[in-house]
Design a protein around this motif. Structure first.
Motif, PDB file in Angstrom:
ATOM      1  N   VAL A  17      -7.418   3.326   6.277  1.00  0.00           N
ATOM      2  CA  VAL A  17      -6.722   2.320   7.101  1.00  0.00           C
ATOM      3  C   VAL A  17      -6.969   2.583   8.582  1.00  0.00           C
ATOM      4  O   VAL A  17      -7.281   1.666   9.342  1.00  0.00           O
ATOM      5  N   LYS A  18      -6.887   3.834   8.993  1.00  0.00           N
ATOM      6  CA  LYS A  18      -7.122   4.159  10.397  1.00  0.00           C
ATOM      7  C   LYS A  18      -8.565   3.844  10.789  1.00  0.00           C
ATOM      8  O   LYS A  18      -8.819   3.298  11.867  1.00  0.00           O
ATOM      9  N   GLY A  19      -9.515   4.151   9.909  1.00  0.00           N
ATOM     10  CA  GLY A  19     -10.917   3.846  10.184  1.00  0.00           C
ATOM     11  C   GLY A  19     -11.167   2.357  10.334  1.00  0.00           C
ATOM     12  O   GLY A  19     -11.931   1.924  11.205  1.00  0.00           O
ATOM     13  N   ILE A  20     -10.511   1.564   9.512  1.00  0.00           N
ATOM     14  CA  ILE A  20     -10.648   0.105   9.594  1.00  0.00           C
ATOM     15  C   ILE A  20     -10.085  -0.394  10.924  1.00  0.00           C
ATOM     16  O   ILE A  20     -10.693  -1.225  11.601  1.00  0.00           O
ATOM     17  N   MET A  43       0.816  -1.179   0.000  1.00  0.00           N
ATOM     18  CA  MET A  43       0.000   0.000   0.000  1.00  0.00           C
ATOM     19  C   MET A  43       0.868   1.254   0.000  1.00  0.00           C
ATOM     20  O   MET A  43       0.530   2.230  -0.661  1.00  0.00           O
ATOM     21  N   ILE A  44       1.973   1.209   0.690  1.00  0.00           N
ATOM     22  CA  ILE A  44       2.883   2.359   0.726  1.00  0.00           C
ATOM     23  C   ILE A  44       3.417   2.628  -0.678  1.00  0.00           C
ATOM     24  O   ILE A  44       3.522   3.786  -1.090  1.00  0.00           O
ATOM     25  N   ASP A  45       3.715   1.581  -1.427  1.00  0.00           N
ATOM     26  CA  ASP A  45       4.172   1.761  -2.812  1.00  0.00           C
ATOM     27  C   ASP A  45       3.114   2.474  -3.643  1.00  0.00           C
ATOM     28  O   ASP A  45       3.434   3.350  -4.440  1.00  0.00           O
ATOM     29  N   GLN A  46       1.845   2.106  -3.455  1.00  0.00           N
ATOM     30  CA  GLN A  46       0.767   2.759  -4.197  1.00  0.00           C
ATOM     31  C   GLN A  46       0.632   4.222  -3.793  1.00  0.00           C
ATOM     32  O   GLN A  46       0.379   5.083  -4.636  1.00  0.00           O
ATOM     33  N   LEU A  47       0.768   4.510  -2.516  1.00  0.00           N
ATOM     34  CA  LEU A  47       0.669   5.893  -2.053  1.00  0.00           C
ATOM     35  C   LEU A  47       1.770   6.764  -2.650  1.00  0.00           C
ATOM     36  O   LEU A  47       1.532   7.902  -3.039  1.00  0.00           O
ATOM     37  N   LYS A  93       0.692   1.543  17.496  1.00  0.00           N
ATOM     38  CA  LYS A  93      -0.521   1.386  18.287  1.00  0.00           C
ATOM     39  C   LYS A  93      -1.245   0.073  18.005  1.00  0.00           C
ATOM     40  O   LYS A  93      -1.802  -0.542  18.915  1.00  0.00           O
ATOM     41  N   TYR A  94      -1.252  -0.368  16.742  1.00  0.00           N
ATOM     42  CA  TYR A  94      -2.076  -1.525  16.375  1.00  0.00           C
ATOM     43  C   TYR A  94      -1.289  -2.789  16.046  1.00  0.00           C
ATOM     44  O   TYR A  94      -1.873  -3.863  15.964  1.00  0.00           O
ATOM     45  N   GLY A  95       0.008  -2.696  15.833  1.00  0.00           N
ATOM     46  CA  GLY A  95       0.815  -3.876  15.544  1.00  0.00           C
ATOM     47  C   GLY A  95       0.866  -4.191  14.054  1.00  0.00           C
ATOM     48  O   GLY A  95       0.038  -3.744  13.264  1.00  0.00           O
ATOM     49  N   ASP A  96       1.874  -4.993  13.709  1.00  0.00           N
ATOM     50  CA  ASP A  96       2.119  -5.324  12.300  1.00  0.00           C
ATOM     51  C   ASP A  96       0.991  -6.134  11.669  1.00  0.00           C
ATOM     52  O   ASP A  96       0.592  -5.872  10.537  1.00  0.00           O
ATOM     53  N   THR A  97       0.499  -7.122  12.385  1.00  0.00           N
ATOM     54  CA  THR A  97      -0.509  -8.032  11.823  1.00  0.00           C
ATOM     55  C   THR A  97      -1.798  -7.298  11.485  1.00  0.00           C
ATOM     56  O   THR A  97      -2.328  -7.437  10.378  1.00  0.00           O
ATOM     57  N   ARG A  98      -2.280  -6.523  12.427  1.00  0.00           N
ATOM     58  CA  ARG A  98      -3.529  -5.777  12.179  1.00  0.00           C
ATOM     59  C   ARG A  98      -3.348  -4.729  11.094  1.00  0.00           C
ATOM     60  O   ARG A  98      -4.227  -4.520  10.266  1.00  0.00           O
ATOM     61  N   LEU A  99      -2.189  -4.061  11.094  1.00  0.00           N
ATOM     62  CA  LEU A  99      -1.928  -3.035  10.082  1.00  0.00           C
ATOM     63  C   LEU A  99      -1.877  -3.651   8.681  1.00  0.00           C
ATOM     64  O   LEU A  99      -2.448  -3.110   7.740  1.00  0.00           O
ATOM     65  N   GLU A 100      -1.206  -4.786   8.551  1.00  0.00           N
ATOM     66  CA  GLU A 100      -1.145  -5.470   7.247  1.00  0.00           C
ATOM     67  C   GLU A 100      -2.540  -5.859   6.761  1.00  0.00           C
ATOM     68  O   GLU A 100      -2.877  -5.694   5.595  1.00  0.00           O
ATOM     69  N   ALA A 101      -3.356  -6.383   7.667  1.00  0.00           N
ATOM     70  CA  ALA A 101      -4.718  -6.784   7.296  1.00  0.00           C
ATOM     71  C   ALA A 101      -5.557  -5.573   6.894  1.00  0.00           C
ATOM     72  O   ALA A 101      -6.325  -5.617   5.926  1.00  0.00           O
ATOM     73  N   ALA A 102      -5.409  -4.462   7.630  1.00  0.00           N
ATOM     74  CA  ALA A 102      -6.164  -3.252   7.311  1.00  0.00           C
ATOM     75  C   ALA A 102      -5.718  -2.666   5.978  1.00  0.00           C
ATOM     76  O   ALA A 102      -6.547  -2.209   5.183  1.00  0.00           O
ATOM     77  N   ALA A 142     -12.316   0.691  13.922  1.00  0.00           N
ATOM     78  CA  ALA A 142     -13.551  -0.096  13.971  1.00  0.00           C
ATOM     79  C   ALA A 142     -13.276  -1.569  14.252  1.00  0.00           C
ATOM     80  O   ALA A 142     -14.185  -2.313  14.641  1.00  0.00           O
ATOM     81  N   GLY A 143     -12.039  -1.999  14.044  1.00  0.00           N
ATOM     82  CA  GLY A 143     -11.692  -3.405  14.278  1.00  0.00           C
ATOM     83  C   GLY A 143     -12.245  -4.343  13.223  1.00  0.00           C
ATOM     84  O   GLY A 143     -12.496  -5.512  13.504  1.00  0.00           O
ATOM     85  N   THR A 144     -12.418  -3.845  12.010  1.00  0.00           N
ATOM     86  CA  THR A 144     -13.020  -4.663  10.944  1.00  0.00           C
ATOM     87  C   THR A 144     -12.002  -5.202   9.953  1.00  0.00           C
ATOM     88  O   THR A 144     -12.391  -5.667   8.881  1.00  0.00           O
ATOM     89  N   GLU A 145     -10.717  -5.172  10.312  1.00  0.00           N
ATOM     90  CA  GLU A 145      -9.706  -5.626   9.354  1.00  0.00           C
ATOM     91  C   GLU A 145      -9.789  -7.115   9.056  1.00  0.00           C
ATOM     92  O   GLU A 145      -9.350  -7.559   8.001  1.00  0.00           O
ATOM     93  N   THR A 146     -10.379  -7.890   9.939  1.00  0.00           N
ATOM     94  CA  THR A 146     -10.476  -9.336   9.691  1.00  0.00           C
ATOM     95  C   THR A 146     -11.868  -9.750   9.230  1.00  0.00           C
ATOM     96  O   THR A 146     -12.093 -10.929   8.968  1.00  0.00           O
TER      97      THR A 146
END
Length: 110
Positions: free
Chosen positions: A50-53, A1-5, A26-35, A56-60
């Motif tokens: 990404v922050k909204g996801i 995603m960073i490459d796209q940005l 704040k959220y960790g690598d796993t949750r950030l990757e999923a979001a 809300a905790g909806t990344e999974t």
């Protein structure tokens, strides 16, 4: 995603990319990757999404099934898009409903 940005207008989007990377603390690598994966999948790879996801905790959560197979929302075709809902009346043309009203006024005039 960073490459796209950073692919287009890297200087303009640099703060957004830094913000996304800062969410790791704040959220960790796993949750950030999923979001990030979810944001890319829905077509909105931005810091705000990404922050909204994550908040809300909806990344999974699984993607909702729409059942439309990607079809457009307007399915009536180009003819139905601009179709008149009220029939066009040409001046001087008598319709069935107008003829009855005229007959009643003629009788009242007599």
């Amino acid at each position: 995603m960073i490459d796209q940005l950073l692919e287009i207008n890297a200087l303009y989007r640099l703060r957004a990319a830094q913000g996304v990377l800062g969410l790791r603390k704040k959220y960790g690598d796993t949750r950030l990757e999923a979001a990030c994966a979810k944001a890319v999948a829905v077509g909105d790879p931005s810091y705000r999404t990404v922050k909204g996801i994550l908040v809300a905790g909806t990344e999974t959560d699984p993607e909702p099934e729409t059942g439309d197979a990607g079809a457009a929302a307007f399915l009536h075709g180009p003819e139905g898009l601009f179709a008149a809902t009220v029939p066009l009346q040409i001046p001087g043309e008598v319709h069935d409903d107008q003829g009855h009203a005229d007959a009643g006024t003629e009788e009242a005039d007599r």
